[in-house]
Motif scaffolding. Structure first.
Motif, PDB file in Angstrom:
ATOM      1  N   GLN A 116       0.717  -1.094   0.288  1.00 51.14           N
ATOM      2  CA  GLN A 116       0.290  -0.120   0.195  1.00 51.14           C
ATOM      3  C   GLN A 116       1.559   0.888  -0.380  1.00 51.14           C
ATOM      4  N   PHE A 117       1.806   1.539   0.736  1.00 52.89           N
ATOM      5  CA  PHE A 117       3.130   1.978   0.822  1.00 52.89           C
ATOM      6  C   PHE A 117       3.290   2.715  -0.874  1.00 52.89           C
ATOM      7  N   VAL A 118       3.444   1.982  -1.605  1.00 47.53           N
ATOM      8  CA  VAL A 118       4.155   2.384  -2.905  1.00 47.53           C
ATOM      9  C   VAL A 118       2.652   2.034  -3.695  1.00 47.53           C
ATOM     10  N   ASP A 119       0.951   2.056  -3.638  1.00 49.28           N
ATOM     11  CA  ASP A 119       0.192   2.115  -4.515  1.00 49.28           C
ATOM     12  C   ASP A 119       0.605   0.855  -5.164  1.00 49.28           C
ATOM     13  N   HIS A 120       0.457   0.209  -5.012  1.00 50.24           N
ATOM     14  CA  HIS A 120       1.141  -1.640  -5.638  1.00 50.24           C
ATOM     15  C   HIS A 120       1.434  -1.348  -6.509  1.00 50.24           C
ATOM     16  N   THR A 121       3.192  -0.753  -7.303  1.00 53.77           N
ATOM     17  CA  THR A 121       3.127  -0.336  -8.277  1.00 53.77           C
ATOM     18  C   THR A 121       5.165  -0.379  -7.259  1.00 53.77           C
ATOM     19  N   PRO A 122       5.144  -0.880  -7.809  1.00 57.54           N
ATOM     20  CA  PRO A 122       7.133  -0.800  -7.594  1.00 57.54           C
ATOM     21  C   PRO A 122       7.461   0.539  -8.434  1.00 57.54           C
ATOM     22  N   ILE A 123       8.348   1.145  -7.083  1.00 55.65           N
ATOM     23  CA  ILE A 123       8.896   2.524  -7.541  1.00 55.65           C
ATOM     24  C   ILE A 123      10.752   2.233  -8.112  1.00 55.65           C
ATOM     25  N   ILE A 124      10.167   2.236  -9.702  1.00 51.78           N
ATOM     26  CA  ILE A 124      11.779   1.969 -10.647  1.00 51.78           C
ATOM     27  C   ILE A 124      12.374   2.887 -10.831  1.00 51.78           C
ATOM     28  N   ASN A 125      13.631   2.994 -10.036  1.00 55.31           N
ATOM     29  CA  ASN A 125      14.728   4.548 -10.373  1.00 55.31           C
ATOM     30  C   ASN A 125      15.908   3.887 -11.283  1.00 55.31           C
ATOM     31  N   HIS A 126      16.225   4.835 -11.264  1.00 53.41           N
ATOM     32  CA  HIS A 126      17.459   3.961 -12.914  1.00 53.41           C
ATOM     33  C   HIS A 126      18.752   5.193 -12.108  1.00 53.41           C
ATOM     34  N   PRO A 127      19.129   3.863 -11.388  1.00 48.37           N
ATOM     35  CA  PRO A 127      20.117   4.204 -10.944  1.00 48.37           C
ATOM     36  C   PRO A 127      22.322   3.846 -11.985  1.00 48.37           C
ATOM     37  N   LYS A 128      22.854   5.097 -11.863  1.00 47.34           N
ATOM     38  CA  LYS A 128      23.687   5.128 -12.985  1.00 47.34           C
ATOM     39  C   LYS A 128      24.810   3.873 -11.889  1.00 47.34           C
ATOM     40  N   SER A 129      24.903   4.404 -10.982  1.00 43.08           N
ATOM     41  CA  SER A 129      26.365   3.955 -10.446  1.00 43.08           C
ATOM     42  C   SER A 129      25.815   3.548  -8.654  1.00 43.08           C
ATOM     43  N   ASN A 130      26.660   3.263  -7.950  1.00 41.19           N
ATOM     44  CA  ASN A 130      26.208   3.576  -6.877  1.00 41.19           C
ATOM     45  C   ASN A 130      26.125   4.270  -6.148  1.00 41.19           C
ATOM     46  N   ALA A 131      26.778   5.012  -6.277  1.00 39.39           N
ATOM     47  CA  ALA A 131      26.581   6.316  -5.798  1.00 39.39           C
ATOM     48  C   ALA A 131      24.742   6.833  -5.618  1.00 39.39           C
ATOM     49  N   ASP A 132      24.514   6.609  -6.834  1.00 42.90           N
ATOM     50  CA  ASP A 132      23.057   7.049  -7.392  1.00 42.90           C
ATOM     51  C   ASP A 132      22.409   6.314  -6.169  1.00 42.90           C
ATOM     52  N   ILE A 133      22.555   5.310  -5.745  1.00 41.95           N
ATOM     53  CA  ILE A 133      21.363   4.477  -5.013  1.00 41.95           C
ATOM     54  C   ILE A 133      21.395   5.184  -3.437  1.00 41.95           C
ATOM     55  N   PRO A 134      20.199   5.492  -3.131  1.00 42.72           N
ATOM     56  CA  PRO A 134      20.836   6.695  -1.150  1.00 42.72           C
ATOM     57  C   PRO A 134      20.413   5.209  -0.012  1.00 42.72           C
ATOM     58  N   ALA A 135      21.278   5.674   1.138  1.00 47.10           N
ATOM     59  CA  ALA A 135      20.351   4.497   1.840  1.00 47.10           C
ATOM     60  C   ALA A 135      18.840   4.326   2.452  1.00 47.10           C
ATOM     61  N   GLN A 136      18.540   5.839   2.270  1.00 44.61           N
ATOM     62  CA  GLN A 136      17.468   5.859   2.832  1.00 44.61           C
ATOM     63  C   GLN A 136      16.641   6.365   2.312  1.00 44.61           C
ATOM     64  N   THR A 137      15.309   6.369   2.382  1.00 44.28           N
ATOM     65  CA  THR A 137      14.492   8.020   1.562  1.00 44.28           C
ATOM     66  C   THR A 137      13.023   7.981   2.464  1.00 44.28           C
ATOM     67  N   GLU A 138      12.437   9.261   2.448  1.00 45.05           N
ATOM     68  CA  GLU A 138      11.412   9.395   2.702  1.00 45.05           C
ATOM     69  C   GLU A 138      10.257   8.044   3.209  1.00 45.05           C
ATOM     70  N   LEU A 139      10.707   7.362   1.918  1.00 46.60           N
ATOM     71  CA  LEU A 139       9.371   6.032   1.961  1.00 46.60           C
ATOM     72  C   LEU A 139      10.000   5.064   2.974  1.00 46.60           C
ATOM     73  N   SER A 140      10.981   5.249   2.723  1.00 51.03           N
ATOM     74  CA  SER A 140      11.734   3.766   3.905  1.00 51.03           C
ATOM     75  C   SER A 140      11.496   4.855   5.370  1.00 51.03           C
ATOM     76  N   GLN A 141      11.741   6.402   5.719  1.00 56.28           N
ATOM     77  CA  GLN A 141      11.322   6.424   7.137  1.00 56.28           C
ATOM     78  C   GLN A 141       9.759   6.245   6.853  1.00 56.28           C
ATOM     79  N   THR A 142       8.633   6.112   6.445  1.00 54.80           N
ATOM     80  CA  THR A 142       7.467   6.281   6.605  1.00 54.80           C
ATOM     81  C   THR A 142       7.773   4.916   6.792  1.00 54.80           C
TER      82      THR A 142
END
Length: 177
Positions: A119-145
């Motif tokens: 339900q937190f993603v409206d039943h649809t995956p959030i698709i990011n397009h990282p180009k490197s490991n540096a583009d991937i956060p350790a946490q997000t507003e979603l993970s905090q929620t």
């Protein structure tokens, strides 16, 4: 790890996990419980260490069947603390049992752990397009929620960083290259 190094390329076990599991949408409560457990076990350790001990966790925690794990006691944890195949942190081992019980409560309220999570993603995956490991956060507003919602329901070892890793592993967030 250098930003340009692709993390699964560092070990065949990591490669297999990445190729076969990580980031693919998961909807089975038992499998979600396993992924949540493994992510919690990683706190302070490498993911490779957790993967190397995975089979011992599968055996120790009834193949991650929620009901038998929820019935485990402190006596069971005492025995698990003697198992060299596990990560022998009493707090982490206790959290597995606590989380199984919390999942049962979530299942009673939402019908499934899956329904609660997705339900937190409206039943649809959030698709990011990282180009490197540096583009991937350790946490997000979603993970905090989600972490806050899990903690409110009694889950343990579910801070926003662990929760973001769990969301990635379960495919709610797709950070695949």
């Amino acid at each position: 790890m250098a930003d340009n190094q692709f993390w699964p390329d560092s070990d065949p076990l990591l490669r297999k996990y990445y190729d076969d599991e990580w980031g693919f949408p998961e909807h089975d409560d038992q499998k979600l419980f396993e992924l949540l457990t493994l992510e919690g076990m990683q706190a302070g350790l490498s993911w490779l260490t957790v993967l190397r001990k995975r089979e011992a966790f599968v055996d120790a925690f009834h193949q991650f069947k929620i009901e038998p794990v929820a019935k485990m006691t402190s006596t069971d944890v005492d025995a698990l603390m003697e198992n060299p195949g596990l990560i022998r942190s009493r707090n982490k081992l206790n959290s597995v049992i606590t989380n199984a019980r919390a999942i049962q409560k979530v299942q009673a309220e939402f019908g499934s752990f899956d329904a609660f999570l997705w339900q937190f993603v409206d039943h649809t995956p959030i698709i990011n397009h990282p180009k490197s490991n540096a583009d991937i956060p350790a946490q997000t507003e979603l993970s905090q929620t989600v972490a806050k919602a899990l903690k409110k329901r009694g889950f343990k070892f579910v801070g926003p960083v662990i929760t973001y890793s769990f969301l990635q592993a379960a495919g709610l967030v797709n950070d695949r290259f």
